[in-house]
Structures are given as structure tokens and as C-alpha cells.
Design a protein around this motif. Structure first.
Motif, PDB file in Angstrom:
ATOM      1  N   GLY A   1      23.539   9.829 -12.766  1.00  0.00           N
ATOM      2  CA  GLY A   1      22.268   9.743 -13.464  1.00  0.00           C
ATOM      3  C   GLY A   1      21.046   9.712 -12.568  1.00  0.00           C
ATOM      4  N   ARG A   2      21.253   9.885 -11.235  1.00  0.00           N
ATOM      5  CA  ARG A   2      20.082   9.946 -10.349  1.00  0.00           C
ATOM      6  C   ARG A   2      19.928  11.378  -9.836  1.00  0.00           C
ATOM      7  NH1 ARG A   2      20.154   5.750 -12.269  1.00  0.00           N
ATOM      8  NH2 ARG A   2      20.170   3.676 -11.353  1.00  0.00           N
ATOM      9  N   SER A   3      18.692  11.816  -9.742  1.00  0.00           N
ATOM     10  CA  SER A   3      18.462  13.179  -9.275  1.00  0.00           C
ATOM     11  C   SER A   3      18.137  13.162  -7.779  1.00  0.00           C
ATOM     12  CB  SER A   3      17.311  13.809 -10.055  1.00  0.00           C
ATOM     13  OG  SER A   3      16.561  14.634  -9.212  1.00  0.00           O
ATOM     14  N   PRO A   4      18.904  13.891  -6.958  1.00  0.00           N
ATOM     15  CA  PRO A   4      18.644  13.903  -5.514  1.00  0.00           C
ATOM     16  C   PRO A   4      17.226  14.362  -5.184  1.00  0.00           C
ATOM     17  CG  PRO A   4      20.721  14.991  -6.012  1.00  0.00           C
ATOM     18  CD  PRO A   4      20.074  14.694  -7.316  1.00  0.00           C
ATOM     19  N   LEU A   5      16.740  15.351  -5.921  1.00  0.00           N
ATOM     20  CA  LEU A   5      15.418  15.907  -5.608  1.00  0.00           C
ATOM     21  C   LEU A   5      14.332  14.848  -5.769  1.00  0.00           C
ATOM     22  CD1 LEU A   5      13.970  18.632  -4.920  1.00  0.00           C
ATOM     23  CD2 LEU A   5      13.450  18.762  -7.356  1.00  0.00           C
ATOM     24  N   VAL A   6      14.346  14.169  -6.938  1.00  0.00           N
ATOM     25  CA  VAL A   6      13.288  13.206  -7.240  1.00  0.00           C
ATOM     26  C   VAL A   6      13.426  11.951  -6.382  1.00  0.00           C
ATOM     27  CG1 VAL A   6      12.330  11.724  -9.026  1.00  0.00           C
ATOM     28  CG2 VAL A   6      13.004  14.057  -9.580  1.00  0.00           C
ATOM     29  N   ASP A   7      14.658  11.454  -6.195  1.00  0.00           N
ATOM     30  CA  ASP A   7      14.828  10.174  -5.514  1.00  0.00           C
ATOM     31  C   ASP A   7      14.711  10.293  -3.995  1.00  0.00           C
ATOM     32  OD1 ASP A   7      15.143   8.545  -7.790  1.00  0.00           O
ATOM     33  OD2 ASP A   7      17.112   9.418  -8.095  1.00  0.00           O
ATOM     34  N   GLY A   8      15.158  11.423  -3.436  1.00  0.00           N
ATOM     35  CA  GLY A   8      14.992  11.633  -2.004  1.00  0.00           C
ATOM     36  C   GLY A   8      13.521  11.646  -1.635  1.00  0.00           C
ATOM     37  N   PHE A   9      12.722  12.200  -2.528  1.00  0.00           N
ATOM     38  CA  PHE A   9      11.289  12.302  -2.287  1.00  0.00           C
ATOM     39  C   PHE A   9      10.593  10.962  -2.424  1.00  0.00           C
ATOM     40  CE2 PHE A   9       8.451  12.061  -5.944  1.00  0.00           C
ATOM     41  CZ  PHE A   9       7.217  12.109  -5.329  1.00  0.00           C
ATOM     42  N   GLY A  10      11.035  10.167  -3.376  1.00  0.00           N
ATOM     43  CA  GLY A  10      10.385   8.885  -3.624  1.00  0.00           C
ATOM     44  C   GLY A  10      10.323   7.999  -2.390  1.00  0.00           C
ATOM     45  N   LEU A  11      11.388   8.024  -1.578  1.00  0.00           N
ATOM     46  CA  LEU A  11      11.428   7.210  -0.370  1.00  0.00           C
ATOM     47  C   LEU A  11      10.278   7.556   0.563  1.00  0.00           C
ATOM     48  CD1 LEU A  11      15.203   7.131   0.617  1.00  0.00           C
ATOM     49  CD2 LEU A  11      13.841   5.307  -0.352  1.00  0.00           C
ATOM     50  N   ILE A  12      10.067   8.849   0.779  1.00  0.00           N
ATOM     51  CA  ILE A  12       9.049   9.287   1.738  1.00  0.00           C
ATOM     52  C   ILE A  12       7.644   8.970   1.241  1.00  0.00           C
ATOM     53  CG2 ILE A  12       8.038  11.294   2.871  1.00  0.00           C
ATOM     54  CD1 ILE A  12      10.653  10.490   4.077  1.00  0.00           C
ATOM     55  N   ALA A  13       7.399   9.245  -0.039  1.00  0.00           N
ATOM     56  CA  ALA A  13       6.057   9.018  -0.578  1.00  0.00           C
ATOM     57  C   ALA A  13       5.677   7.549  -0.441  1.00  0.00           C
ATOM     58  CB  ALA A  13       5.997   9.447  -2.046  1.00  0.00           C
ATOM     59  N   PHE A  14       6.627   6.648  -0.709  1.00  0.00           N
ATOM     60  CA  PHE A  14       6.348   5.227  -0.604  1.00  0.00           C
ATOM     61  C   PHE A  14       6.189   4.819   0.859  1.00  0.00           C
ATOM     62  CE2 PHE A  14       7.805   0.691  -1.117  1.00  0.00           C
ATOM     63  CZ  PHE A  14       6.648   0.287  -1.737  1.00  0.00           C
ATOM     64  N   ALA A  15       6.963   5.453   1.748  1.00  0.00           N
ATOM     65  CA  ALA A  15       6.903   5.108   3.179  1.00  0.00           C
ATOM     66  C   ALA A  15       5.596   5.548   3.817  1.00  0.00           C
ATOM     67  CB  ALA A  15       8.075   5.728   3.926  1.00  0.00           C
ATOM     68  N   SER A  16       4.765   6.321   3.115  1.00  0.00           N
ATOM     69  CA  SER A  16       3.466   6.610   3.713  1.00  0.00           C
ATOM     70  C   SER A  16       2.388   5.685   3.136  1.00  0.00           C
ATOM     71  CB  SER A  16       3.097   8.085   3.554  1.00  0.00           C
ATOM     72  OG  SER A  16       3.141   8.460   2.224  1.00  0.00           O
ATOM     73  N   LEU A  17       2.740   4.875   2.136  1.00  0.00           N
ATOM     74  CA  LEU A  17       1.769   3.904   1.607  1.00  0.00           C
ATOM     75  C   LEU A  17       1.860   2.562   2.330  1.00  0.00           C
ATOM     76  CD1 LEU A  17       1.796   4.383  -2.268  1.00  0.00           C
ATOM     77  CD2 LEU A  17      -0.129   4.660  -0.728  1.00  0.00           C
ATOM     78  N   THR A  18       3.096   2.063   2.557  1.00  0.00           N
ATOM     79  CA  THR A  18       3.242   0.731   3.158  1.00  0.00           C
ATOM     80  C   THR A  18       2.607   0.615   4.551  1.00  0.00           C
ATOM     81  OG1 THR A  18       5.461   1.344   3.808  1.00  0.00           O
ATOM     82  CG2 THR A  18       5.244  -0.057   1.870  1.00  0.00           C
ATOM     83  N   PRO A  19       2.663   1.661   5.415  1.00  0.00           N
ATOM     84  CA  PRO A  19       2.014   1.487   6.720  1.00  0.00           C
ATOM     85  C   PRO A  19       0.540   1.140   6.601  1.00  0.00           C
ATOM     86  CG  PRO A  19       3.387   3.430   6.766  1.00  0.00           C
ATOM     87  CD  PRO A  19       3.361   2.955   5.353  1.00  0.00           C
ATOM     88  N   MET A  20      -0.144   1.720   5.603  1.00  0.00           N
ATOM     89  CA  MET A  20      -1.574   1.411   5.436  1.00  0.00           C
ATOM     90  C   MET A  20      -1.742  -0.080   5.173  1.00  0.00           C
ATOM     91  SD  MET A  20      -2.985   4.450   3.069  1.00  0.00           S
ATOM     92  CE  MET A  20      -2.139   5.989   2.864  1.00  0.00           C
ATOM     93  N   ILE A  21      -0.906  -0.620   4.243  1.00  0.00           N
ATOM     94  CA  ILE A  21      -1.023  -2.034   3.887  1.00  0.00           C
ATOM     95  C   ILE A  21      -0.722  -2.915   5.102  1.00  0.00           C
ATOM     96  CG2 ILE A  21      -0.152  -3.837   2.354  1.00  0.00           C
ATOM     97  CD1 ILE A  21       0.714  -1.600   0.447  1.00  0.00           C
ATOM     98  N   PHE A  22       0.392  -2.621   5.776  1.00  0.00           N
ATOM     99  CA  PHE A  22       0.833  -3.480   6.886  1.00  0.00           C
ATOM    100  C   PHE A  22      -0.135  -3.420   8.069  1.00  0.00           C
ATOM    101  CE2 PHE A  22       5.375  -4.981   6.352  1.00  0.00           C
ATOM    102  CZ  PHE A  22       5.394  -4.804   4.988  1.00  0.00           C
ATOM    103  N   VAL A  23      -0.632  -2.222   8.396  1.00  0.00           N
ATOM    104  CA  VAL A  23      -1.543  -2.122   9.544  1.00  0.00           C
ATOM    105  C   VAL A  23      -2.846  -2.851   9.246  1.00  0.00           C
ATOM    106  CG1 VAL A  23      -2.896  -0.536  10.966  1.00  0.00           C
ATOM    107  CG2 VAL A  23      -0.515  -0.026  10.474  1.00  0.00           C
ATOM    108  N   MET A  24      -3.309  -2.789   8.006  1.00  0.00           N
ATOM    109  CA  MET A  24      -4.529  -3.535   7.663  1.00  0.00           C
ATOM    110  C   MET A  24      -4.266  -5.033   7.763  1.00  0.00           C
ATOM    111  SD  MET A  24      -6.612  -1.411   4.788  1.00  0.00           S
ATOM    112  CE  MET A  24      -5.351  -0.604   3.847  1.00  0.00           C
ATOM    113  N   ALA A  25      -3.063  -5.468   7.357  1.00  0.00           N
ATOM    114  CA  ALA A  25      -2.705  -6.882   7.498  1.00  0.00           C
ATOM    115  C   ALA A  25      -2.663  -7.255   8.984  1.00  0.00           C
ATOM    116  CB  ALA A  25      -1.353  -7.150   6.849  1.00  0.00           C
TER     117      ALA A  25
END
Lengths: 255, 243
Positions: free
Chosen positions: B214-238
Motif C-alpha cells: 500500500g505504499r508507493s515507491p515514487l511518492v514515498d522515496g521523494f518525501g524523504l528528500i523534500a523533508f530533508a531540505s527543510l530540517t537543515p534550515m530549522i536546525f542551522v537557525m537554532a
């Protein structure tokens, strides 16, 4: 000669430290958790040696070529002599050439990016031909071009970066809600494609050079942010392009 | 002959990456600025080093890191032990990010700028500490992002939750972070999703998504990367707010 050798050794040592964590992770999990030997171990070790050597050359080359090149272009395209001004000026309308250079750089590096060609072909398949590979490539390249050009404009004017990023994300949120579902993953991927290992240092150097040459700007406060905009804009242009394709398709069917 | 073409291929690929840059700069120098480039020999030498470096680097990744990294990601994704999977996810995100060339370059540059701007002492040690601190912060944030992304795939949370949550985090941190760190923080988000991290993390996401019904490789493989470009902004500002 020994000074040069010392410097080289210094870089090799720090580069080895950069690669150690990932090596520990991979070897550790392979031997301690899976408890299996690594297939073709000599090949893998050779691979790690090449990675270290490659990083050493790449970083040294950056120092000698890409960083100076970015700074040089920023400096010459903003010099009052070139712009025909009597004294340095903070008026953004005087810096037309640097926007053009940024846009040209963004467009050229992106349109030739091999990773993007692969993404474009996949997008054409997913959309059943509604998105042409060339259309997508141009959409991403236009995105990267406007991202860098806007980044240059932002540095020249000194406008706060968060405004641009936050506004950009809001636009993205709206676009994502309305875009054809199949294209969303690909659109977000195309943002990462533009920030390649060669483009990032050059664009960063361009931004820092610009911030130190335009009067009233400081590299610390204004110099960064180009990479972020370059990654953000292609997502928007690709979503817009997909939206346009879907809209044109619907119109064709109703008429 | 076959061996020759195979070893030349990475060199040609990195030459193709550099060509547009050289063309654009040459056009502007010759037609717009009409000035000779100072220290042309040094620049060309540097470009050759970038070319050789990238070629060796990608060849090394193909030989060593990618095959065992991808095999491991698939094996652990199918093994079913949650604890091990999460430890692997975190260390993979951390390890690949520390070795990311574009991040090394940006962090060094950021340290130089901070030293010139008087934020840190202008000494090699202080600059090195600052650059390393920045890179470890980004690496930590990518590790956390991958762990959250893996949990998301397992639980089947919609990807929008993480993205919107991360986005709100970015906005909140921007309000409290010192202005000098904001630009670098935003840039480090774009830098992490690059040469080493993307293929290995995608392998983990795809392996995981295809081993759960029930998981789609296309959608879920991508989700990891998109989120991994948001957290660095938060952590570096912290990082900027705390140091």
C-alpha cells in the motif's frame, strides 16, 4: 615545495575525516548487523580511496577556480568603471548586467544537466505525453534563471531573504493544492536537480562577491540565499507548466 | 577499449557539467566586459582540478559507496527490526551529509564570511570550528529528517503533514534566529539534497515503500528528500540562535 606538500596533506587528512562517518556506518552495519562479508571488498575499498582523492582535487579546484570566478564576475560586472558611473551606486536599476549574467548562468547550467534529462523523460511518461521533455527542461531552466536573477536583485536591494522564501513557499502551497497529482513529486525533485555540486559554489561565490561590491551591503547579512532561491523557483515553474498543460488539455477537449 | 571508454565516462560527464559555466563566463568576458581574465592559467588549472576531482569522486561512489549502501538499505528495510532501521536511517543521513562536497564548500565560505564580519575570531582554528559546527548541525538535521521520514512511511502519514510542519518550523525559527545566520540556513537546505545523499536515501525510501503493502515507491522515496531540505534550515537557525 614542502609548504605545498604540507597543505596538500592537510586537505587529505580533513577529507578522510569527512568520509569516515559514512564508511563506519556502511561497514559497521554490514559486519555487525547483517554479519555478511562485503562482496568485492577490494573494489569497495578502491572506491573509497577514489572518493577521498576526488574530494581533495574538487575542493582544491574550487578554491582556485570556481570561487575566484564567481567573485571576479560579480566584481567586474558591478564595477563603476564598467557601468559608466562616477561612483559606486546602490540603485538596483544600475545592475542590469549582473541579473542577466545570473539568469544566463542558471539557464545554461540547468538545461545541460544530465539528471534533469532523466527526470524530464520520466515526467513525459507519467503524464502520458501531456508534458513534453523539452517543455519541462525549459521550465526548470527558466526557474533556475529567475531564481538566480532574483537572488542577485535581492542582494543589490538588500531586501530581507525570508520575505522571498516565505512568499515562495506560500505560492508553492497553493500551486501544490491545484496541480495534477502525478507531477508533484517530479516538480519537487527538479528543485534539487538545479543545485548541483558545481553550480552551488559558483552561485554562492557570485552572491558573496555581489554583497561585498554593492555599497551598503554586507556579505554576512546579504551574501547568502542565492542557493535557496535557485532551488525554490524551478519547483514553481514546473508546477505552473504542468498546470498550463492540464488546462490546455481540458480546453482542447471541451472545444 | 571498453576499459578506456568506461574510465573516461565520468570525466566526460563532469566536463559536460562545467561546459555551460565556461561558455557563459567566456561570452560575458569577451562580448560584455571585453577584458582579459586575470590569472587565466590559474583558473584553467583550477577548473581541470574540479573536473578531475568530480570524475574521481563519482567513479569512487559508483565502485564503493553506492553498491553496498543500496544493498544495505534494501536489506535493512526488509528486515523488520524498527530500532535497527531507525539507527541506520539516522546514521545514513548523518554520514552522507558530512561527506557532501557542496556542503563542505559552503560551510568553509560561511566561516570565512563570519570571520571577516567579526562574528567569530579570524583564526584558522575558529573558522574550522565554525564550519565543522555548521556541517554537523546540517548532518544532524538530515539524520533526524530521515528518521521522521521513515516513521512516516511506516505509519502511512500523508507527506503534507511533515512538509507543512517543517515549513511552519522554518517560519517560527526565522522570527527568533539572528539575521546573520538566516541566509546560510536557507542555503544549507538546498545543498544537502545533492550528490551522495539523494541516491542512498532514495534507495532506503524506495526499499521501505516497496516492502510495505500500500505504499508507493515514487511518492514515498521523494518525501524523504523534500523533508530533508527543510530540517537543515530549522536546525542551522537554532545553531545560530544558541551559539
Amino acid at each position: 615545495m614542502t609548504g605545498w606538500l604540507d597543505a596538500f596533506w592537510q586537505i587529505v587528512r580533513s577529507t578522510v575525516t569527512d568520509v569516515v562517518p559514512i564508511a563506519v556506518v556502511l561497514f559497521g552495519f554490514q559486519y555487525l548487523v547483517l554479519r555478511r562479508p562485503i562482496p568485492q571488498l577490494p573494489r569497495v575499498v578502491l572506491g573509497f580511496v577514489l572518493v577521498v582523492l576526488g574530494l581533495v582535487f574538487f575542493l582544491e579546484g574550487l578554491e582556485q577556480a570556481l570561487f575566484p570566478l564567481g567573485r571576479l564576475m560579480a566584481e567586474s560586472l558591478t564595477s563603476p568603471g564598467f557601468l559608466g558611473l562616477a561612483e559606486p551606486s546602490a540603485d538596483w536599476r544600475n545592475y542590469f548586467w549582473i541579473y542577466l549574467f545570473g539568469a544566463a548562468l542558471g539557464f545554461a547550467t540547468t538545461i545541460a544537466e544530465p539528471a534533469l534529462i532523466a527526470v524530464a523523460l520520466k515526467a513525459s511518461q507519467v503524464s502520458g505525453g501531456a508534458i513534453s521533455p523539452w517543455g519541462l527542461r525549459i521550465a526548470v531552466a527558466v526557474g533556475a534563471a529567475s531564481g538566480i536573477a532574483l537572488g542577485c536583485f535581492r542582494i543589490v536591494t538588500g531586501a530581507p531573504l525570508p520575505w522571498f522564501i516565505v512568499a515562495g513557499y506560500l505560492v508553492l502551497l497553493v500551486q501544490t493544492a491545484f496541480a495534477p497529482r502525478a507531477i508533484i513529486a517530479l516538480a519537487y525533485d527538479s528543485g534539487g536537480v538545479t543545485t548541483s555540486t558545481v553550480t552551488v559554489p559558483l552561485v554562492a561565490a557570485l552572491g558573496l562577491g555581489l554583497a561585498s561590491n554593492v555599497p551598503g551591503r554586507s556579505p554576512v547579512l546579504d551574501g547568502f540565499g542565492m542557493v535557496a532561491l535557485t532551488a525554490l523557483f524551478p519547483i514553481m515553474t514546473v508546477l505552473a507548466y504542468a498546470q498550463l498543460g492540464a488546462w490546455l488539455g481540458r480546453r482542447r477537449r471541451t472545444h | 577499449m571498453n576499459f578506456l571508454t568506461r574510465s573516461l565516462k565520468p570525466l566526460l560527464t563532469s566536463a559536460r557539467d562545467l561546459t555551460p559555466i565556461v561558455v557563459v563566463v567566456a561570452v560575458f568576458q569577451l562580448l560584455v566586459l571585453r577584458q582579459p581574465i586575470p590569472d587565466l592559467a590559474g583558473l584553467l588549472g583550477g577548473l581541470l582540478m574540479v573536473l578531475a576531482g568530480l570524475a574521481l569522486f563519482t567513479k569512487g561512489l559508483e565502485l564503493g559507496l553506492f553498491p553496498i549502501g543500496e544493498a544495505l538499505a534494501h536489506a535493512l528495510a526488509r528486515r523488520g527490526s524498527l530500532g535497527l532501521l531507525l539507527v541506520f536511517a539516522f546514521t545514513l543521513g548523518f554520514g552522507t551529509t558530512v561527506a557532501e562536497p557542496a556542503l563542505i564548500a559552503i560551510a568553509d565560505e560561511a566561516a570565512k564570511v563570519a570571520a571577516q564580519g567579526g562574528l567569530i575570531a579570524d583564526a584558522p582554528e575558529a573558522r574550522q570550528d565554525y564550519a565543522l559546527g555548521l556541517r554537523y548541525t546540517v548532518a544532524l538535521s538530515v539524520g533526524v529528517a530521515i528518521v521522521l521520514g521513515v516513521i512516516r512511511i511506516l505509519k502511512g502519514w500523508p507527506v503534507q503533514w511533515l512538509i507543512i510542519g517543517g515549513y511552519l518550523g522554518v517560519v517560527l525559527m526565522t522570527a527568533v534566529a539572528p539575521p546573520e545566520i538566516v541566509g546560510i540556513a536557507y542555503d544549507s537546505g538546498g545543498v544537502t539534497t545533492s550528490t551522495i545523499t539523494v541516491p542512498l536515501v532514495t534507495a532506503l525510501g524506495v526499499g521501505l515503500a516497496s516492502s510495505i503493502a500500500g505504499r508507493s515507491p515514487l511518492v514515498d522515496g521523494f518525501g524523504l528528500i523534500a523533508f530533508a531540505s527543510l530540517t537543515p534550515m530549522i536546525f542551522v537557525m537554532a545553531y545560530g540562535a544558541l551559539r
